[in-house]
Motif scaffolding. Structure first.
Motif, short mmCIF file in Angstrom:
data_model
loop_
_atom_site.label_atom_id
_atom_site.label_comp_id
_atom_site.label_asym_id
_atom_site.label_seq_id
_atom_site.Cartn_x
_atom_site.Cartn_y
_atom_site.Cartn_z
N UNK A 276 0.81 -1.23 0.00
CA UNK A 276 0.00 0.00 0.00
C UNK A 276 0.84 1.28 0.00
N UNK A 277 2.00 1.23 0.62
CA UNK A 277 2.87 2.41 0.61
C UNK A 277 3.46 2.61 -0.78
N UNK A 278 3.89 1.53 -1.41
CA UNK A 278 4.41 1.64 -2.78
C UNK A 278 3.33 2.17 -3.73
N UNK A 279 2.11 1.63 -3.61
CA UNK A 279 1.02 2.06 -4.48
C UNK A 279 0.67 3.53 -4.26
N UNK A 280 0.62 3.94 -3.00
CA UNK A 280 0.29 5.33 -2.68
C UNK A 280 1.39 6.26 -3.15
N UNK A 281 2.64 5.87 -2.95
CA UNK A 281 3.76 6.70 -3.43
C UNK A 281 3.66 6.90 -4.93
N UNK A 282 3.36 5.82 -5.67
CA UNK A 282 3.25 5.92 -7.13
C UNK A 282 2.13 6.88 -7.51
N UNK A 283 0.97 6.78 -6.84
CA UNK A 283 -0.16 7.65 -7.16
C UNK A 283 0.13 9.11 -6.79
N UNK A 284 0.75 9.33 -5.63
CA UNK A 284 1.08 10.70 -5.23
C UNK A 284 2.11 11.30 -6.17
N UNK A 285 3.10 10.52 -6.56
CA UNK A 285 4.12 11.03 -7.48
C UNK A 285 3.50 11.39 -8.83
N UNK A 286 2.56 10.58 -9.29
CA UNK A 286 1.88 10.89 -10.55
C UNK A 286 1.14 12.22 -10.43
N UNK A 287 0.47 12.43 -9.30
CA UNK A 287 -0.23 13.69 -9.05
C UNK A 287 0.75 14.85 -9.04
N UNK A 288 1.86 14.68 -8.35
CA UNK A 288 2.82 15.76 -8.17
C UNK A 288 3.63 16.05 -9.42
N UNK A 289 3.67 15.10 -10.35
CA UNK A 289 4.42 15.31 -11.59
C UNK A 289 3.55 15.80 -12.74
N UNK A 290 2.24 15.98 -12.45
CA UNK A 290 1.35 16.52 -13.47
C UNK A 290 1.78 17.95 -13.80
N UNK A 291 1.62 18.36 -15.04
CA UNK A 291 1.91 19.76 -15.36
C UNK A 291 1.06 20.69 -14.49
N UNK A 292 1.64 21.77 -14.04
CA UNK A 292 0.96 22.70 -13.14
C UNK A 292 -0.28 23.34 -13.75
N UNK A 293 -0.44 23.24 -15.03
CA UNK A 293 -1.61 23.86 -15.68
C UNK A 293 -2.84 22.97 -15.61
N UNK A 294 -2.63 21.69 -15.29
CA UNK A 294 -3.77 20.77 -15.24
C UNK A 294 -4.59 21.01 -13.98
N UNK A 295 -5.86 20.73 -14.06
CA UNK A 295 -6.75 20.86 -12.92
C UNK A 295 -6.85 19.55 -12.20
#
Length: 195
Positions: A175-194
Motif C-alpha cells: 500500500x505504501x508503494x502504491x500510494x507513493x506511485x499515485x502521489x508522485x503521478x499527481x505531483x508530476x502533473x503539469x501545473x496547468x492541469x486541474x
C-alpha cells in the motif's frame, strides 16, 4: 542532560511507543513506568495531569520527529515527487523493521482520544499544522500553483496516513508503494492541469 530531565524524556518516549503499538486505552501508567525505567514519583512530578498529559506530550514529541524528518527531506528533495519517494522509502524500512507493528507515531492515540480529550486534540492539531506547513513550503518552492497548495498538502498527508494503516493491517509494504506511485503521478502533473 540532567537525570530528572532524562526521566521525563524516557516517560514520553515509552508512552509514545506503547500508545503506537498497543493503543492509548490499552496502555496503563504502570506500563509506561515499566517501559521507561523512570521512578514512579517522576511520573507525577512531570505529569500531574496523568495519562492525558503524557498522551499530549507523546503526540507533540513523536509528531515533532516527523516534522523534523519532513523538513530535512524537503531541503534535499529535487521535487515534491522526490520528497515522496524518499519519505516512503524510509517508511517501508521502518515498517518492515518493526514487522508491521508500528504505524504513524500519533494516529493511534489521536483516533482513540479525540475529540474527547481537548489537550490531546490540541497537540494533534498543532502537529498536523506543522506537517502541512512543511509540505506547503515544499510545494511553493517548487512552483506548485498557490490555490492548489493547501489541498495538495492535505492529500499528501491523508495518502501517507492511509497507506500506513493499510500496510500495517495487510502486513505488507505494497500500500505504501502504491500510494507513493499515485502521489508522485499527481505531483508530476503539469501545473496547468486541474486536479
Amino acid at each position: 542532560m540532567a537525570p530528572r530531565k532524562q526521566q521525563r524524556q524516557s516517560l514520553i518516549r515509552a508512552a509514545a511507543k506503547l500508545f503506537r503499538r498497543q493503543g492509548y486505552s490499552g496502555t496503563g501508567l504502570r506500563d509506561i513506568l515499566a517501559a521507561s525505567g523512570a521512578a514512579r514519583g517522576s511520573l507525577y512530578h512531570y505529569f500531574p495531569g496523568g495519562k492525558e498529559q503524557i498522551g499530549a506530550a507523546a503526540v507533540t514529541a513523536a509528531g515533532g520527529l516527523v516534522t523534523e524528518t519532513f523538513a530535512e527531506l524537503a531541503k534535499v528533495a529535487d521535487s515534491p515527487a522526490d520528497f515522496i519517494r524518499r519519505y516512503t522509502t524510509m517508511l517501508v524500512r521502518w515498517l518492515e523493521a518493526s514487522k508491521f507493528r508500528d504505524g504513524c507515531p500519533i494516529t493511534t492515540t489521536l483516533l482513540e482520544t479525540t475529540p474527547a480529550s481537548v489537550a490531546i486534540s490540541a497537540a494533534g492539531q498543532a502537529v498536523f499544522a506543522d506537517w502541512l506547513a512543511v509540505l506547503e513550503g515544499l510545494l511553493r518552492r517548487h512552483g506548485w500553483p498557490g490555490d492548489r497548495i493547501p489541498g495538495t498538502a492535505t492529500a499528501i498527508i491523508a495518502g501517507l496516513e492511509g497507506a500506513l494503516m493499510l500496510a500495517r493491517v495487510q502486513g505488507s509494504a505494497q500500500p505504501i508503494h502504491d500510494t507513493a506511485q499515485a502521489l508522485c503521478a499527481l505531483l508530476e502533473m503539469p501545473n496547468t492541469e486541474t486536479l
